[in-house]
Design a protein around this motif. Structure first.
Motif, PDB file in Angstrom:
ATOM      1  N   MET A   1       0.807  -1.235   0.000  1.00 16.67           N
ATOM      2  CA  MET A   1       0.000   0.000   0.000  1.00 16.67           C
ATOM      3  C   MET A   1       0.836   1.278   0.000  1.00 16.67           C
ATOM      4  O   MET A   1       0.393   2.306   0.523  1.00 16.67           O
ATOM      5  N   SER A   2       2.024   1.237  -0.595  1.00 15.01           N
ATOM      6  CA  SER A   2       2.863   2.446  -0.532  1.00 15.01           C
ATOM      7  C   SER A   2       3.234   3.025  -1.903  1.00 15.01           C
ATOM      8  O   SER A   2       3.854   4.077  -1.967  1.00 15.01           O
ATOM      9  N   PHE A   3       2.855   2.366  -2.995  1.00 12.69           N
ATOM     10  CA  PHE A   3       3.331   2.813  -4.311  1.00 12.69           C
ATOM     11  C   PHE A   3       2.299   3.655  -5.062  1.00 12.69           C
ATOM     12  O   PHE A   3       1.113   3.353  -5.072  1.00 12.69           O
ATOM     13  N   ASP A   4       2.817   4.703  -5.723  1.00 16.65           N
ATOM     14  CA  ASP A   4       1.970   5.543  -6.574  1.00 16.65           C
ATOM     15  C   ASP A   4       1.754   4.895  -7.935  1.00 16.65           C
ATOM     16  O   ASP A   4       0.692   5.026  -8.542  1.00 16.65           O
ATOM     17  N   PHE A   5       2.803   4.225  -8.425  1.00 15.53           N
ATOM     18  CA  PHE A   5       2.787   3.739  -9.807  1.00 15.53           C
ATOM     19  C   PHE A   5       3.695   2.519  -9.884  1.00 15.53           C
ATOM     20  O   PHE A   5       4.810   2.533  -9.349  1.00 15.53           O
ATOM     21  N   ILE A   6       3.197   1.480 -10.541  1.00 14.69           N
ATOM     22  CA  ILE A   6       4.026   0.285 -10.754  1.00 14.69           C
ATOM     23  C   ILE A   6       3.916  -0.102 -12.228  1.00 14.69           C
ATOM     24  O   ILE A   6       2.822  -0.099 -12.803  1.00 14.69           O
ATOM     25  N   ILE A   7       5.055  -0.412 -12.836  1.00 15.77           N
ATOM     26  CA  ILE A   7       5.063  -0.879 -14.224  1.00 15.77           C
ATOM     27  C   ILE A   7       5.517  -2.334 -14.217  1.00 15.77           C
ATOM     28  O   ILE A   7       6.580  -2.658 -13.695  1.00 15.77           O
ATOM     29  N   ASP A   8       4.668  -3.215 -14.755  1.00 10.97           N
ATOM     30  CA  ASP A   8       4.913  -4.654 -14.730  1.00 10.97           C
ATOM     31  C   ASP A   8       5.407  -5.090 -16.112  1.00 10.97           C
ATOM     32  O   ASP A   8       4.662  -5.025 -17.101  1.00 10.97           O
TER      33      ASP A   8
ATOM     34  N   ILE B   1      -0.245 -11.229 -10.388  1.00  9.55           N
ATOM     35  CA  ILE B   1      -0.384  -9.777 -10.490  1.00  9.55           C
ATOM     36  C   ILE B   1      -0.924  -9.181  -9.175  1.00  9.55           C
ATOM     37  O   ILE B   1      -0.655  -8.029  -8.832  1.00  9.55           O
ATOM     38  N   ASN B   2      -1.675  -9.997  -8.420  1.00 10.07           N
ATOM     39  CA  ASN B   2      -2.282  -9.506  -7.172  1.00 10.07           C
ATOM     40  C   ASN B   2      -1.233  -9.054  -6.157  1.00 10.07           C
ATOM     41  O   ASN B   2      -1.443  -8.112  -5.409  1.00 10.07           O
ATOM     42  N   ALA B   3      -0.083  -9.721  -6.184  1.00  9.76           N
ATOM     43  CA  ALA B   3       0.980  -9.362  -5.240  1.00  9.76           C
ATOM     44  C   ALA B   3       1.424  -7.916  -5.466  1.00  9.76           C
ATOM     45  O   ALA B   3       1.809  -7.219  -4.517  1.00  9.76           O
ATOM     46  N   TYR B   4       1.333  -7.444  -6.716  1.00  6.37           N
ATOM     47  CA  TYR B   4       1.770  -6.075  -7.034  1.00  6.37           C
ATOM     48  C   TYR B   4       0.627  -5.072  -6.877  1.00  6.37           C
ATOM     49  O   TYR B   4       0.849  -3.933  -6.493  1.00  6.37           O
ATOM     50  N   LEU B   5      -0.603  -5.507  -7.150  1.00  2.00           N
ATOM     51  CA  LEU B   5      -1.750  -4.614  -6.893  1.00  2.00           C
ATOM     52  C   LEU B   5      -1.770  -4.241  -5.417  1.00  2.00           C
ATOM     53  O   LEU B   5      -2.045  -3.091  -5.054  1.00  2.00           O
ATOM     54  N   GLN B   6      -1.439  -5.206  -4.564  1.00  6.22           N
ATOM     55  CA  GLN B   6      -1.458  -4.948  -3.112  1.00  6.22           C
ATOM     56  C   GLN B   6      -0.388  -3.935  -2.694  1.00  6.22           C
ATOM     57  O   GLN B   6      -0.442  -3.379  -1.600  1.00  6.22           O
ATOM     58  N   GLN B   7       0.574  -3.683  -3.563  1.00  8.27           N
ATOM     59  CA  GLN B   7       1.617  -2.702  -3.243  1.00  8.27           C
ATOM     60  C   GLN B   7       1.144  -1.264  -3.478  1.00  8.27           C
ATOM     61  O   GLN B   7       1.792  -0.316  -3.046  1.00  8.27           O
ATOM     62  N   LEU B   8       0.015  -1.096  -4.202  1.00  5.51           N
ATOM     63  CA  LEU B   8      -0.435   0.260  -4.557  1.00  5.51           C
ATOM     64  C   LEU B   8      -1.166   0.931  -3.404  1.00  5.51           C
ATOM     65  O   LEU B   8      -1.963   0.308  -2.710  1.00  5.51           O
ATOM     66  N   ARG B   9      -0.951   2.229  -3.269  1.00  2.00           N
ATOM     67  CA  ARG B   9      -1.708   3.024  -2.309  1.00  2.00           C
ATOM     68  C   ARG B   9      -3.052   3.408  -2.942  1.00  2.00           C
ATOM     69  O   ARG B   9      -3.317   3.077  -4.110  1.00  2.00           O
ATOM     70  N   LEU B  10      -3.868   4.128  -2.187  1.00  6.13           N
ATOM     71  CA  LEU B  10      -5.141   4.635  -2.707  1.00  6.13           C
ATOM     72  C   LEU B  10      -4.902   5.398  -4.010  1.00  6.13           C
ATOM     73  O   LEU B  10      -4.008   6.266  -4.078  1.00  6.13           O
ATOM     74  N   ASP B  11      -5.665   5.079  -5.032  1.00  5.44           N
ATOM     75  CA  ASP B  11      -5.585   5.730  -6.349  1.00  5.44           C
ATOM     76  C   ASP B  11      -4.279   5.463  -7.097  1.00  5.44           C
ATOM     77  O   ASP B  11      -3.999   6.127  -8.108  1.00  5.44           O
ATOM     78  N   GLY B  12      -3.481   4.537  -6.601  1.00  6.60           N
ATOM     79  CA  GLY B  12      -2.263   4.181  -7.329  1.00  6.60           C
ATOM     80  C   GLY B  12      -2.607   3.390  -8.588  1.00  6.60           C
ATOM     81  O   GLY B  12      -3.707   2.857  -8.729  1.00  6.60           O
ATOM     82  N   THR B  13      -1.648   3.323  -9.500  1.00  2.00           N
ATOM     83  CA  THR B  13      -1.881   2.665 -10.796  1.00  2.00           C
ATOM     84  C   THR B  13      -0.824   1.613 -11.081  1.00  2.00           C
ATOM     85  O   THR B  13       0.377   1.891 -10.963  1.00  2.00           O
ATOM     86  N   LEU B  14      -1.286   0.424 -11.462  1.00  2.89           N
ATOM     87  CA  LEU B  14      -0.375  -0.610 -11.954  1.00  2.89           C
ATOM     88  C   LEU B  14      -0.587  -0.727 -13.463  1.00  2.89           C
ATOM     89  O   LEU B  14      -1.710  -0.963 -13.917  1.00  2.89           O
ATOM     90  N   VAL B  15       0.460  -0.512 -14.214  1.00  2.00           N
ATOM     91  CA  VAL B  15       0.376  -0.607 -15.679  1.00  2.00           C
ATOM     92  C   VAL B  15       1.066  -1.872 -16.138  1.00  2.00           C
ATOM     93  O   VAL B  15       2.254  -2.078 -15.877  1.00  2.00           O
ATOM     94  N   LEU B  16       0.316  -2.678 -16.860  1.00  2.00           N
ATOM     95  CA  LEU B  16       0.875  -3.903 -17.420  1.00  2.00           C
ATOM     96  C   LEU B  16       1.440  -3.577 -18.802  1.00  2.00           C
ATOM     97  O   LEU B  16       0.716  -3.071 -19.665  1.00  2.00           O
TER      98      LEU B  16
END
Ligand code: NAP
Ligand code: ZN
Ligand code: ZN
Length: 374
Positions: A262-269, A277-292
């Motif tokens: 819950m600490s990341f603003d943006f993650i690029i996979d 993929i769920n392991a990385y979604l869980q790293q996002l903070r509120l309104d954060g974005t994971l881009v595949l």
């Protein structure tokens, strides 16, 4: 787009003449091709068209090796047409120009990425987002070739003929071999980082340290973000820190993953294979974005609650438009950014693909295309 000589258009008689003209004037060109999903790449001869008035002919000097080449040639993605000549990270020297070409002169360095054409008229094309063309862009390989009526062949070859509108200028002073991977690995990571406005003060995650991943680390650092690499390979730690990571987390280390949840603003996979993929979604903070951006052949299940709580975004992104690709090349030249490469001869390509599958490349293979000529 205006039909041009060589295009097999509408009326039967004209189309026949044009096809004959194209065939008569086609240039035999050395290439490396896969003849089926299970065959190794081997020497082959393909045909390149004579340049039309708006085309340039490029003598290919270097071509990067993208994991997509392997996915496509081995039939891991649907619809592969054989023979398949991969390669979409192309840098070379302009050897001929059509009469109406304005951007290039013979002797210039030019580059070609993942697309060689698009409809040029749809809303996406008009916005400079040719990769999202409503009629589908013409990809550099495995695309429907508007000129030959067959399919397109990529950069594992000695030359390519491309409309100047889909060719890029290589900024002066760039190392040509190290610039080649920018044409796919570079733009595929630069474009979403720009779109989601990665900047100083943000926590950015990069998943997977391969060709795309190492460029994402470099751009993350250049944009001023705090960058974390998530990797399955403990041995890549020191390289990651050198390439731009502030922190490296082994994805198998549950305690470390828990600490940064819950600490990341943006993650690029950028992962090419099956993974959670769920392991990385869980790293996002509120309104954060994971881009595949990775394109594994199998679907990736997403747990609904990993998106719902706390409100998270899961997105995708494909390469970048032509104007943005030029912007990225110019940005790299201005900031001294290039790919870390291992130069190979084309005859080593099958071995290189096997190493790519094992994550054993630092961090992009680039083919010295002089090797196809001798
Ligand atoms: P690459 O050099 O092979 O790197 C992929 C990295 O992903 C590996 O080095 C490894 O990093 C990690 N990885 C691979 N398999 C994994 C698995 N099963 N589980 C967890 N991690 C794994 O590939 P690439 O050329 O960078 O391409 C990456 C992906 O992006 C490919 O699927 C490619 O087709 C796709 N792609 C998409 C676009 C686009 O427009 N969206 C453009 C180009 C490429 P670690 O060792 O660090 O874990
Ligand atoms: Zn690629
Ligand atoms: Zn279009």
């Amino acid at each position: 787009m205006e039909p041009r000589q060589g295009d097999g258009v509408s009326c039967g008689a004209i189309a026949k003449t044009n096809i004959r003209r194209t065939r008569e004037s086609a240039m035999p060109t050395r290439a490396f091709a896969a003849s089926s999903a299970t065959s190794p790449l081997a020497a082959a001869t393909i045909e390149r068209r004579e340049p039309t008035p708006t085309d340039i002919e490029i003598e290919i000097l270097y071509c990067g090796v993208c994991h997509s080449d392997l996915h496509q040639a081995r039939g891991e993605w649907p619809g592969t047409l054989y023979p398949c000549v991969p390669g979409h990270e192309i840098v070379g020297r302009v050897s001929r120009v059509g009469a109406k070409v304005t951007k290039f002169r013979v002797g210039d360095h030019a580059a070609v990425g993942c697309m060689v054409d698009s409809c040029r008229g749809c809303p996406s094309c008009k916005r400079g987002l040719e990769q999202y063309c409503h009629q589908f862009p013409t990809f550099t390989y495995n695309g429907a070739d508007k000129h030959s009526g067959g399919h397109t062949f990529g950069g594992y070859s000695e030359r390519i003929v491309v409309d100047e509108a889909f060719s890029l200028k290589v900024p002066a002073g760039m190392n040509l071999a190290a610039a080649a991977p920018l044409l796919c690995a570079g733009i595929t990571t630069y474009s979403p980082m720009r779109h989601w406005e990665v900047a100083k003060g943000q926590r950015v995650g990069v998943v997977g340290l391969g060709g795309l991943g190492h460029m994402a680390l470099k751009f993350g650092r250049a944009f001023g973000a705090h960058v974390t690499l998530f990797t399955t390979s403990a041995r890549k730690r020191d390289d990651a820190l050198r390439l731009g990571a502030d922190e490296v987390i082994l994805s198998s280390d549950a305690a470390a993953m828990q600490r940064t949840a819950m600490s990341f603003d943006f993650i690029i996979d950028t992962v090419s294979g099956d993974h959670d993929i769920n392991a990385y979604l869980q790293q996002l903070r509120l309104d954060g974005t994971l881009v595949l951006v990775g394109a594994p052949s199998q679907p990736l299940p997403v747990g609904a609650f990993n998106l719902l709580l706390p409100r998270r975004n899961f997105a995708g992104s494909a390469i970048g438009g032509i104007a943005e690709t030029q912007e990225m090349l110019d940005f790299c030249a201005a900031h001294g950014i290039a790919s870390d490469i291992e130069l190979i001869r084309i005859q080593q390509i099958n071995e290189a693909w096997e190493r790519l599958l094992k994550g054993d490349v630092k961090y992009r293979f680039v083919i010295d295309m002089a090797s196809i000529r001798n």
